[in-house]
Enzyme design. Structure first.
Site, PDB file in Angstrom:
ATOM      1  N   THR A  14      37.892  48.251  78.662  1.00 14.23           N
ATOM      2  CA  THR A  14      38.762  48.781  77.614  1.00 14.23           C
ATOM      3  C   THR A  14      38.135  48.598  76.234  1.00 14.23           C
ATOM      4  O   THR A  14      37.182  47.843  76.063  1.00 14.23           O
ATOM      5  CB  THR A  14      40.148  48.107  77.652  1.00 14.23           C
ATOM      6  OG1 THR A  14      39.999  46.709  77.398  1.00 14.23           O
ATOM      7  CG2 THR A  14      40.832  48.313  78.994  1.00 14.23           C
ATOM      8  N   ASP A  15      38.699  49.300  75.270  1.00 13.11           N
ATOM      9  CA  ASP A  15      38.178  49.211  73.908  1.00 13.11           C
ATOM     10  C   ASP A  15      39.278  48.767  72.944  1.00 13.11           C
ATOM     11  O   ASP A  15      40.369  48.398  73.364  1.00 13.11           O
ATOM     12  CB  ASP A  15      37.549  50.538  73.466  1.00 13.11           C
ATOM     13  CG  ASP A  15      38.534  51.698  73.475  1.00 13.11           C
ATOM     14  OD1 ASP A  15      39.765  51.474  73.469  1.00 13.11           O
ATOM     15  OD2 ASP A  15      38.076  52.853  73.471  1.00 13.11           O
ATOM     16  N   LYS A  16      38.982  48.825  71.681  1.00 15.60           N
ATOM     17  CA  LYS A  16      39.917  48.367  70.651  1.00 15.60           C
ATOM     18  C   LYS A  16      41.217  49.180  70.636  1.00 15.60           C
ATOM     19  O   LYS A  16      42.231  48.736  70.145  1.00 15.60           O
ATOM     20  CB  LYS A  16      39.225  48.430  69.285  1.00 15.60           C
ATOM     21  CG  LYS A  16      39.961  47.694  68.205  1.00 15.60           C
ATOM     22  CD  LYS A  16      39.123  47.626  66.945  1.00 15.60           C
ATOM     23  CE  LYS A  16      39.872  46.815  65.909  1.00 15.60           C
ATOM     24  NZ  LYS A  16      39.060  46.583  64.731  1.00 15.60           N
ATOM     25  N   CYS A  19      42.576  51.112  75.643  1.00 17.05           N
ATOM     26  CA  CYS A  19      42.430  52.020  76.779  1.00 17.05           C
ATOM     27  C   CYS A  19      40.981  51.965  77.258  1.00 17.05           C
ATOM     28  O   CYS A  19      40.125  51.387  76.597  1.00 17.05           O
ATOM     29  CB  CYS A  19      42.833  53.447  76.402  1.00 17.05           C
ATOM     30  SG  CYS A  19      41.790  54.204  75.144  1.00 17.05           S
TER      31      CYS A  19
END
Length: 139
Positions: A14-16, A19
């Site tokens: 996931t990212d910032k 998602c």
């Protein structure tokens, strides 16, 4: 015939934005494609032992909805086309619980022999050519 591979989304994917980062879908395509090939009896490891490589020529992904940490996705994968010197796979990534489509994808590959020269799988690996042809004729 498509096969379905399951992948549980990991936190590191996931990212910032909370998602799955878009680059991970391409990795999932590879996981699913490798699994499909192993299940179909024409796996990468055995093909490479015979001196044939299959690099990616093109990868496409169309993102439809977000995937989040902890979800499990199903990646429906199938051989889309095969010419003897090239093969293409298609992918549909769905949320396992809701069946919502997360991503659609496609990859194209060629076959290379020792020295990086293009080869016909029919000549370089006849059993692989036969198995892929059988899979496609069952469609």
């Amino acid at each position: 015939m498509p096969v379905v591979y399951e992948h549980k989304v990991q936190y590191y994917e996931t990212d910032k934005m909370d998602c799955v980062h878009h680059s991970n879908y391409i990795r999932w395509f590879e996981e699913a494609r490798t699994w499909l090939m192993d299940q179909g009896g024409f796996g990468y490891a055995q093909m490479e032992e015979l001196g044939v490589m299959s690099p990616v020529l093109k990868a496409q992904a169309e993102y439809r909805s977000m995937t989040r940490f902890g979800e499990t996705v199903e990646i429906e994968t199938q051989v889309e086309s095969y010419t003897g010197t090239r093969i293409a796979f298609s992918y549909v990534v769905r949320d396992k619980a809701s069946k919502t489509v997360r991503c659609l994808g496609r990859t194209e590959h060629c076959f290379l022999g020792k020295g990086g020269k293009p080869v016909s799988l029919k000549k370089a690996c006849p059993p692989y050519h036969q198995r892929i042809s059988e899979v496609l004729s069952a469609k």
